[in-house]
Scaffold this motif. Sequence first.
Motif, PDB file in Angstrom:
ATOM      1  N   ASN A  47       0.853  -1.190   0.000  1.00 18.43           N
ATOM      2  CA  ASN A  47       0.000   0.000   0.000  1.00 18.43           C
ATOM      3  C   ASN A  47       0.886   1.236   0.000  1.00 18.43           C
ATOM      4  N   ASP A  48       0.471   2.247  -0.765  1.00 18.37           N
ATOM      5  CA  ASP A  48       1.241   3.504  -0.854  1.00 18.37           C
ATOM      6  C   ASP A  48       2.700   3.254  -1.220  1.00 18.37           C
ATOM      7  N   GLY A  49       2.930   2.246  -2.067  1.00 24.23           N
ATOM      8  CA  GLY A  49       4.273   1.998  -2.549  1.00 24.23           C
ATOM      9  C   GLY A  49       5.186   1.255  -1.600  1.00 24.23           C
ATOM     10  N   ASN A  50       4.652   0.790  -0.482  1.00 23.20           N
ATOM     11  CA  ASN A  50       5.452   0.072   0.507  1.00 23.20           C
ATOM     12  C   ASN A  50       4.830  -1.279   0.834  1.00 23.20           C
ATOM     13  N   ILE A  51       5.674  -2.240   1.203  1.00 21.48           N
ATOM     14  CA  ILE A  51       5.168  -3.510   1.720  1.00 21.48           C
ATOM     15  C   ILE A  51       4.790  -3.299   3.183  1.00 21.48           C
ATOM     16  N   LYS A  52       3.515  -3.514   3.484  1.00 18.92           N
ATOM     17  CA  LYS A  52       3.017  -3.294   4.836  1.00 18.92           C
ATOM     18  C   LYS A  52       3.233  -4.515   5.723  1.00 18.92           C
TER      19      LYS A  52
END
Length: 250
Positions: free
Chosen positions: A218-223
């Motif tokens: 999400n939002d370009g990051n691995i959560k």
Amino acid sequence: MKEILKIKDVSKDYGIKGFKTNVLRNISLTVNEGDFVSIMGPSGAGKTTLLNLMSTLDKATSGEIILDGIDVSKVKNKELSKLRRDKIGFIFQDYNLLDNMTLMDNIALPLALGKKKSKEIEDRVIEIAKKFGLANHLNKYPYQLSGGQKQRGAAARSLITNPSVIFADEPTGALDSRSAYELLDSLDRINKENNATIIMITHDPITASYSNEVYMINDGNIKCKLNKGESRKEFYQKIMDMLSAMGGEL
């Protein structure tokens, strides 16, 4: 355990200086041989961008992508087509079968382009068609096949060269429930019996539950990363719980 894909601090920007959009930010993950990985996230999270970078269809702005021991950022454009042919299989949502060729010829195409002997090609096609429940449909043209049969044919074609990794972009997106289950059962069988490495983009929790690992982006990051454990039913619930915690929208 052999590493098939290693991504280290990968970022991807679009646009020009002063007007850049950061699509991915410092993504790192490792996929080993025989892994079945799903990547999930809401629309615009960067899933397809990440898939394109991993499969050499696009280049990262920064970071390292090592595919089966090869640093793809250092491979020249002329060599990329050979790398894709030898190392990568693709399954797309819209099948990409050629209408003027039989299913057998569609599945055989990558081997034919590789100039393999006709007997070897025929034997290999029949073998893999059986694994996907397509042995009785090889002489049919795509218009004579159901959506599920076409997608399983596309999956068989992606595996015909024994690639190092198979990338599947929303493979069940255009299928009804029964056809989706048939495809996923086939991919699960190929993963277990042939030790095939599969990386799948999906928005569907049921589809993702067939994999062994799920990365939430999400939002370009691995959560977070979820591991399957023993039960697909329990894994599905774990995925649903995480989606709820992230807001529940894909």
